[in-house]
Design an enzyme around this catalytic site. Structure first.
Site, PDB file in Angstrom:
ATOM      1  N   ASP A  47      34.893  -5.182  25.482  1.00 43.13           N
ATOM      2  CA  ASP A  47      35.237  -4.414  24.284  1.00 43.13           C
ATOM      3  C   ASP A  47      36.216  -5.173  23.388  1.00 43.13           C
ATOM      4  OD1 ASP A  47      34.277  -1.978  23.134  1.00 43.13           O
ATOM      5  OD2 ASP A  47      36.317  -1.212  23.195  1.00 43.13           O
ATOM      6  N   GLU A  88      44.227  -2.141  17.810  1.00 46.02           N
ATOM      7  CA  GLU A  88      43.391  -2.230  19.007  1.00 46.02           C
ATOM      8  C   GLU A  88      43.390  -3.641  19.583  1.00 46.02           C
ATOM      9  OE1 GLU A  88      39.348  -0.682  18.532  1.00 46.02           O
ATOM     10  OE2 GLU A  88      40.203   1.200  17.798  1.00 46.02           O
ATOM     11  N   GLU A 140      32.682   4.976  15.750  1.00 43.89           N
ATOM     12  CA  GLU A 140      33.997   5.522  16.087  1.00 43.89           C
ATOM     13  C   GLU A 140      33.882   6.852  16.821  1.00 43.89           C
ATOM     14  OE1 GLU A 140      35.805   3.098  15.890  1.00 43.89           O
ATOM     15  OE2 GLU A 140      37.022   3.019  14.066  1.00 43.89           O
ATOM     16  N   GLU A 210      25.479   1.856  22.042  1.00 42.31           N
ATOM     17  CA  GLU A 210      26.628   2.357  22.800  1.00 42.31           C
ATOM     18  C   GLU A 210      26.248   2.582  24.265  1.00 42.31           C
ATOM     19  OE1 GLU A 210      29.831   2.676  22.072  1.00 42.31           O
ATOM     20  OE2 GLU A 210      29.693   2.121  19.957  1.00 42.31           O
TER      21      GLU A 210
HETATM   22  C1  HMH Z   1      31.468  -0.528  21.983  1.00 38.23           C
HETATM   23  N1  HMH Z   1      32.118   1.169  20.361  1.00 38.23           N
HETATM   24  C2  HMH Z   1      32.489   0.160  21.142  1.00 38.23           C
HETATM   25  N2  HMH Z   1      33.764  -0.249  21.192  1.00 38.23           N
HETATM   26  C3  HMH Z   1      34.697   0.359  20.435  1.00 38.23           C
HETATM   27  N3  HMH Z   1      35.989  -0.074  20.515  1.00 38.23           N
HETATM   28  C4  HMH Z   1      34.339   1.447  19.602  1.00 38.23           C
HETATM   29  C5  HMH Z   1      33.013   1.818  19.593  1.00 38.23           C
HETATM   30  C6  HMH Z   1      35.341   2.206  18.775  1.00 38.23           C
HETATM   31  O1  HMH Z   1      36.084   1.406  17.960  1.00 38.23           O
END
Ligand code: HMH
Length: 221
Positions: A47, A88, A140, A210
């Protein structure tokens, strides 16, 4: 505030796909405390790469808002998204060092590369603002709904994972997602049928990506 928008209609129509992305076994395992920490670390590293790859996409949405939006408050919301990505990235670096995940040696997995390539395709200037902002909302919203679920009453999320869940499950992030949804709904209301069908398709593709991303975290691809 708006329960009759296009987004709400699509969420009803594609409920199972949406639930597949927001109630994935990986998330359910975080919620019930059975999560395998190696899966969590794999997700964390992947991520981090994904969020960095999101920067040009979010910048492209901002650029489209500047050029195509008739509402100047869109820019504030999207700028908030840019700020949140900035936080983030810093958070991922801190969290990775806490878990002993070496960020410099992470190899992006196929599902991650596929998702990043899809995001890159959405940065093109021929992709309408309406389509891009709808995609951004979906990206999001999946994280918001997924991680908020891990913090609800009755969840058994391990203490050391709660901060991660808070990152996307907190009230501020929920508000921000509502703002993105309102912007998307407003744009969709004025959109042509052609743009509407492109936006709906993009939502479905985000949800698919996702699911692929969560699957990868479980070491399934
Ligand atoms: C795979 N989808 C993924 N990572 C993230 N950090 C977000 C959504 C949300 O920002």
């Amino acid at each position: 505030s708006n329960n009759t928008g296009m987004i709400e209609e699509w969420l009803r129509k594609h409920r199972l796909v949406y639930t597949g992305a927001t109630r994935h076994p990986f998330i359910l395992s975080v919620r019930d405390g059975s999560v395998d920490l190696s899966s969590f670390k794999r997700w964390l590293g992947q991520d981090y790469l994904f969020v960095k790859a999101c920067v040009p996409f979010v910048a492209s949405v901002l650029l489209k808002a500047c050029k195509e939006s008739d509402d100047s408050s869109d820019m504030e919301v999207i700028l908030g998204g840019v700020a949140s990505i900035n936080d983030e990235i810093a958070w991922f670096m801190k969290e990775a060092s806490k878990w002993g995940v070496p960020l410099t040696s992470i190899v992006p997995q196929k599902a991650n590369l596929d998702y990043c390539r899809f995001l890159e395709s959405l940065t093109r200037s021929d992709v309408e603002y309406t389509v891009a902002i709808t995609a951004f909302w979906a990206i999001e919203a999946v994280y918001q709904e997924s991680f908020a679920h891990c913090l609800e009453d009755g969840s058994k999320t391990p203490e050391e994972l709660k901060e991660t869940c808070q990152r996307w499950g907190n009230e501020g992030f929920s508000q921000y997602c509502h703002c993105l949804r309102n912007i998307a709904n407003r744009c969709l209301q004025k959109a042509t049928d052609d743009v509407l069908s492109k936006a709906e398709e993009v939502v479905l593709r985000v949800l698919e990506h996702e699911v692929g991303f969560w699957n990868m975290s479980r070491g399934e691809s």
